[in-house]
Design a protein around this motif. Structure first.
Motif, mmCIF file in Angstrom:
data_model
loop_
_atom_site.group_PDB
_atom_site.id
_atom_site.type_symbol
_atom_site.label_atom_id
_atom_site.label_comp_id
_atom_site.label_asym_id
_atom_site.label_seq_id
_atom_site.Cartn_x
_atom_site.Cartn_y
_atom_site.Cartn_z
ATOM 1 N N HIS A 131 0.453 4.296 0.990
ATOM 2 C CA HIS A 131 0.231 5.325 2.012
ATOM 3 C C HIS A 131 1.223 5.170 3.158
ATOM 4 C CE1 HIS A 131 -3.657 6.894 0.444
ATOM 5 N NE2 HIS A 131 -3.602 5.737 -0.190
ATOM 6 N N CYS A 148 0.864 -1.183 0.000
ATOM 7 C CA CYS A 148 0.000 0.000 0.000
ATOM 8 C C CYS A 148 0.903 1.236 0.000
ATOM 9 C CB CYS A 148 -0.890 -0.022 1.254
ATOM 10 S SG CYS A 148 -1.908 1.461 1.410
ATOM 11 N N CYS A 155 2.139 1.928 5.390
ATOM 12 C CA CYS A 155 0.999 1.049 5.653
ATOM 13 C C CYS A 155 1.401 -0.383 5.293
ATOM 14 C CB CYS A 155 -0.205 1.491 4.839
ATOM 15 S SG CYS A 155 -1.616 0.368 5.011
#
Ligand SMILES: [Zn+2]
Ligand SMILES: [Zn+2]
Length: 168
Positions: free
Chosen positions: A67, A65, A93
């Motif tokens: 983020h 991910c 993340c």
């Protein structure tokens, strides 16, 4: 809102000028430590503003991910002393790319009894929470000889009730 956006632009301009000056300066060993600490504060402050306002993303490749988040000095201070892990500049993340719900990254393991501290966030909220570990273990007929768990089954590295597949 315009004033806030302008303030962000001024901040960016100042940091850009400081970077030029720092890049040209001759630094002693002591200076390097002081500059590192000061630049880390700038990075954290800017990261926090981004994390709270629009979210932070980076290019991570397709398996992660994209983020990420940052911790402030005040957030890290109570986690530092007894914790198993050092502070990271960024906390990516750890969930599957494209997952539903909030992003989450493991931050620290505190002793007595073990407390797994995570930072969890979405575009509007951000919190440090204690989450129990995911109870899943990899059923592996051919254990990885490099695994720190030896012949023990590898535990999932995520928290209980996480979305998406387990992560070993
Ligand atoms: Zn995520
Ligand atoms: Zn799991």
């Amino acid at each position: 809102m315009t004033a806030l956006v302008d303030a962000c632009r001024h901040f960016a301009t100042h940091v850009g000028l400081l970077a030029d000056q720092l890049g040209a300066a001759e630094l002693s060993d002591d200076d390097v430590d002081r500059v590192h600490s000061a630049v880390h504060q700038v990075f954290t402050a800017a990261g926090l503003a981004g994390a709270l306002a629009t979210g932070l993303r980076r290019h991570t490749g397709e398996q992660d991910c994209p983020h990420y988040n940052v911790l402030t000095d005040a957030e890290w201070a109570p986690l530092a002393e007894e914790g198993r892990h050092g502070r990271k500049a960024v906390y990516g993340c750890e969930l599957q790319p494209g997952h539903a719900g909030a992003h989450a990254a493991h931050v620290q393991l505190l002793p007595g009894p073990d407390r797994f501290i995570w930072i969890r966030w979405d575009i509007r909220a951000r919190e440090l929470v204690t989450l129990p570990p995911c109870p899943a273990e990899r059923a592996d007929s051919d254990p990885d000889p490099r695994s720190p768990y030896g012949d023990e089954p590898a535990p999932c590295l995520l928290f209980e009730g996480h979305v998406g597949p387990h992560r070993y």
